[in-house]
Design a protein around this motif. Structure first.
Motif, PDB file in Angstrom:
ATOM      1  N   GLU A 160       0.855  -1.188   0.000  1.00  0.00           N
ATOM      2  CA  GLU A 160       0.000   0.000   0.000  1.00  0.00           C
ATOM      3  C   GLU A 160       0.895   1.244   0.000  1.00  0.00           C
ATOM      4  OE1 GLU A 160      -3.302   0.080  -0.181  1.00  0.00           O
ATOM      5  OE2 GLU A 160      -3.389  -2.111  -0.261  1.00  0.00           O
ATOM      6  N   ALA A 161       0.361   2.356  -0.455  1.00  0.00           N
ATOM      7  CA  ALA A 161       1.129   3.588  -0.540  1.00  0.00           C
ATOM      8  C   ALA A 161       1.601   4.072   0.831  1.00  0.00           C
ATOM      9  CB  ALA A 161       0.313   4.671  -1.233  1.00  0.00           C
ATOM     10  N   ASN A 162       0.810   3.821   1.878  1.00  0.00           N
ATOM     11  CA  ASN A 162       1.164   4.307   3.219  1.00  0.00           C
ATOM     12  C   ASN A 162       1.758   3.207   4.112  1.00  0.00           C
ATOM     13  OD1 ASN A 162      -1.129   2.814   3.546  1.00  0.00           O
ATOM     14  ND2 ASN A 162      -2.262   4.355   4.693  1.00  0.00           N
ATOM     15  N   ASP A 163       2.175   2.099   3.521  1.00  0.00           N
ATOM     16  CA  ASP A 163       2.753   0.982   4.271  1.00  0.00           C
ATOM     17  C   ASP A 163       4.213   1.279   4.623  1.00  0.00           C
ATOM     18  OD1 ASP A 163       3.374  -1.440   5.399  1.00  0.00           O
ATOM     19  OD2 ASP A 163       3.172  -2.609   3.560  1.00  0.00           O
ATOM     20  N   PHE A 164       4.569   1.179   5.908  1.00  0.00           N
ATOM     21  CA  PHE A 164       5.926   1.482   6.368  1.00  0.00           C
ATOM     22  C   PHE A 164       6.951   0.538   5.751  1.00  0.00           C
ATOM     23  CE2 PHE A 164       9.386   0.917   9.487  1.00  0.00           C
ATOM     24  CZ  PHE A 164       9.894   2.202   9.459  1.00  0.00           C
TER      25      PHE A 164
ATOM     26  N   ALA B 238       7.556   1.466   2.216  1.00  0.00           N
ATOM     27  CA  ALA B 238       8.389   2.668   2.117  1.00  0.00           C
ATOM     28  C   ALA B 238       9.867   2.312   2.337  1.00  0.00           C
ATOM     29  CB  ALA B 238       7.931   3.714   3.128  1.00  0.00           C
TER      30      ALA B 238
ATOM     31  N   ARG C 257      11.146   0.665  -0.807  1.00  0.00           N
ATOM     32  CA  ARG C 257      11.376   1.642  -1.879  1.00  0.00           C
ATOM     33  C   ARG C 257      12.650   2.452  -1.628  1.00  0.00           C
ATOM     34  NH1 ARG C 257       5.719   1.555  -1.222  1.00  0.00           N
ATOM     35  NH2 ARG C 257       4.675   0.867  -3.128  1.00  0.00           N
TER      36      ARG C 257
END
Length: 117
Positions: free
Chosen positions: A64-68, A71, A74
């Motif tokens: 998900e875009a807000n998954d720690f 992140a 990435r």
């Protein structure tokens, strides 16, 4: 970015110094490629275990875009790309210095000056 060292192979071979031989270099390449294969296989296996049969080709797209954790993954991939870019520039610089006719002593002096600027 797993196999970005191929254009630096002649330099790696020459840096072996007294240990330089086809057998030694083949062994180093074999160990290196085996380590990369294991890392890629583990990434694939754990990706499949985490996301199941619906896993996407780009593993990072499954987060998900807000998954720690996504992140962190990435950011880690970004650091790998930056490190691979340095390998490309190293080979490019060595080729340009050779084409410019710099001998080994001049190249070493130029590298020393670049590091201390």
């Amino acid at each position: 970015v797993a196999f970005t060292a191929h254009y630096n192979m002649p330099r790696y071979y020459s840096e072996l110094g007294e240990l330089r031989s086809r057998a030694t270099f083949s062994g180093i390449i074999g160990v290196s490629f085996s380590a990369v294969f294991v890392c890629c296989a583990l990434t694939a296996a754990f990706g499949y275990l985490c996301f199941g049969a619906d896993i996407q080709g780009n593993l990072l797209n499954n987060f998900e875009a807000n998954d720690f954790q996504g992140a962190l993954a990435r950011i880690g991939l970004g650091l790998v790309v930056i490190a691979a870019f340095a390998l490309v520039l190293h080979s490019l610089r060595a080729s340009i210095e050779t084409l410019a006719g710099l001998d080994a002593k001049q190249r070493a002096k130029a590298s020393y000056c670049k590091l201390h600027l």
